[in-house]
Structure formats: C-alpha cells, structure tokens
Design a protein around this motif. Sequence first.
Motif, short mmCIF file in Angstrom:
data_model
loop_
_atom_site.label_atom_id
_atom_site.label_comp_id
_atom_site.label_asym_id
_atom_site.label_seq_id
_atom_site.Cartn_x
_atom_site.Cartn_y
_atom_site.Cartn_z
N ARG A 1 5.58 -16.42 43.29
CA ARG A 1 4.34 -15.84 43.80
C ARG A 1 3.75 -14.93 42.72
NH1 ARG A 1 5.25 -10.48 46.70
NH2 ARG A 1 7.43 -9.97 46.28
N ARG A 2 2.45 -14.71 42.84
CA ARG A 2 1.76 -13.80 41.92
C ARG A 2 1.71 -12.42 42.54
NH1 ARG A 2 0.63 -14.23 36.88
NH2 ARG A 2 -1.24 -13.02 37.15
N HIS A 3 1.86 -11.41 41.70
CA HIS A 3 1.75 -10.02 42.14
C HIS A 3 1.17 -9.22 40.99
CE1 HIS A 3 2.63 -6.30 44.24
NE2 HIS A 3 3.30 -5.87 43.19
N LYS A 4 -0.05 -8.72 41.20
CA LYS A 4 -0.79 -8.02 40.15
C LYS A 4 -0.90 -8.94 38.94
CE LYS A 4 0.34 -3.53 41.99
NZ LYS A 4 0.95 -2.25 41.80
N ASN A 5 -0.45 -8.51 37.76
CA ASN A 5 -0.55 -9.36 36.55
C ASN A 5 0.75 -10.10 36.24
OD1 ASN A 5 -3.19 -8.60 36.10
ND2 ASN A 5 -2.60 -6.82 34.88
N PHE A 6 1.64 -10.17 37.20
CA PHE A 6 2.95 -10.76 36.97
C PHE A 6 3.17 -11.99 37.84
CE2 PHE A 6 3.40 -6.18 36.23
CZ PHE A 6 3.92 -6.17 34.94
N ASP A 7 4.11 -12.83 37.39
CA ASP A 7 4.64 -13.89 38.21
C ASP A 7 5.99 -13.40 38.69
OD1 ASP A 7 2.91 -16.41 38.07
OD2 ASP A 7 3.01 -15.79 35.96
N LEU A 8 6.21 -13.46 40.00
CA LEU A 8 7.49 -13.07 40.56
C LEU A 8 8.27 -14.34 40.89
CD1 LEU A 8 6.46 -10.16 42.95
CD2 LEU A 8 7.19 -10.04 40.57
N LEU A 9 9.49 -14.43 40.37
CA LEU A 9 10.31 -15.61 40.57
C LEU A 9 11.63 -15.23 41.22
CD1 LEU A 9 10.00 -17.37 37.09
CD2 LEU A 9 8.66 -17.78 39.12
N GLN A 10 12.11 -16.13 42.06
CA GLN A 10 13.46 -16.02 42.58
C GLN A 10 14.15 -17.34 42.28
OE1 GLN A 10 13.89 -15.46 46.83
NE2 GLN A 10 15.82 -14.39 46.53
N PHE A 11 15.41 -17.28 41.85
CA PHE A 11 16.15 -18.47 41.47
C PHE A 11 17.20 -18.81 42.52
CE2 PHE A 11 15.17 -16.22 37.38
CZ PHE A 11 14.13 -17.05 37.00
N GLU A 12 17.47 -20.09 42.67
CA GLU A 12 18.48 -20.55 43.61
C GLU A 12 19.84 -19.96 43.22
OE1 GLU A 12 18.42 -24.83 43.85
OE2 GLU A 12 16.36 -24.85 44.62
N GLY A 13 20.53 -19.39 44.21
CA GLY A 13 21.85 -18.82 43.97
C GLY A 13 21.82 -17.39 43.46
#
Length: 175
Positions: free
Chosen positions: A58-70
């Motif tokens: 997802r996008r948040h402000k000027n960043f991309d927020l990522l979550q990885f499996e596990g």
Amino acid sequence: MTNWYKVGKIVNTHGIRGEVRVISSTDFAEERYAPGVGLLIRQTADEQGTPVVVKHHRRHKNFDLLQFEGYDSINDVEAFKGSTLFVSEEQLDELDEHEYYYHEIIGCTVVTEEGETLGNVKEIFETGANDVWVVQRAGGGKDILLPYIEDVVKEIDVEEKQITVRLLEGLVDED
C-alpha cells in the motif's frame, strides 16, 4: 545466473505487524510490489541476499509500505532496515518505444551532437515534470544535470550504451 535490478530501498519499519517503509526507484510500483511477487533483499551488493514474497502493498505518504510472507512482526523485519530491494530480470516487462529501465540508461556514455564526450550517466532523479540524469564528467569536474526531455536527449542506443544530446544554454557550467 539471474540478473537483479534495484527497485527500492527499505528505510524503516512501519508499525508492529512486519511492514517496511520503502523509497521506490521504480516507475512500476504496483507491478513490482503486487502480492505474490518475489523480491530479493540485500544489505550489500556482494551478498547472496534474502528472497521474499510480497504479501501486501500500500502507499502511505511518499512511501510504499510492504509486508512479506512469513514476516508478521516488527522483530522479523528490523534487520532489513537500510537494505535494498531487487527484482529479477525475468519479471521485467517489455517497454514501449522510447521507454527505458534505469539500468539501461545508467552507465551509458553521453555525447553531444558534435561528437564531444561529456561523461557517463551515474544516477537518475525523478522530478515532478521529468527525470533528470546525472552525468559524471569524463575529465572530472562538476556533474552535469540533464533533463530527460525531447529538446535535450536526441538519441538513445542502449545496445551501444550511448546517448546523444543537444546541450541547451546553461546546462553545463564551464569550470
């Protein structure tokens, strides 16, 4: 051997559920960070790296927020701070005519229409209007900032790693 290309830098964690905050260096964030996409995380250029699969983006402000499996906790991703994200060559799509990946441009020799060698592209900055290519001068000296616009960039030959430009007045400081 697979070639890997930089798509972003993990600058911090975000929250307690294992998200990381990424400054992207790709124009294709939605594709690069889509759930199920495999990426490689490296602290240094010469290390093997950690393969991960994107769980959520997802996008948040000027960043991309990522979550990885596990990786579901801040403790799991804390070590990734300061790392670089890479995508494999197999995941790169064909681009339209006059569109280029950064890795195709970085390292190219820049010459004027008159045949004078200016130097090599060492970095690319994204600005609101157009990209700016940072050219390290062949003979040393101050870097040249070239806007990627039609008036300046006349020809790009990625096979020969050469870019022909027309220098507009004021683009190059005569030191």
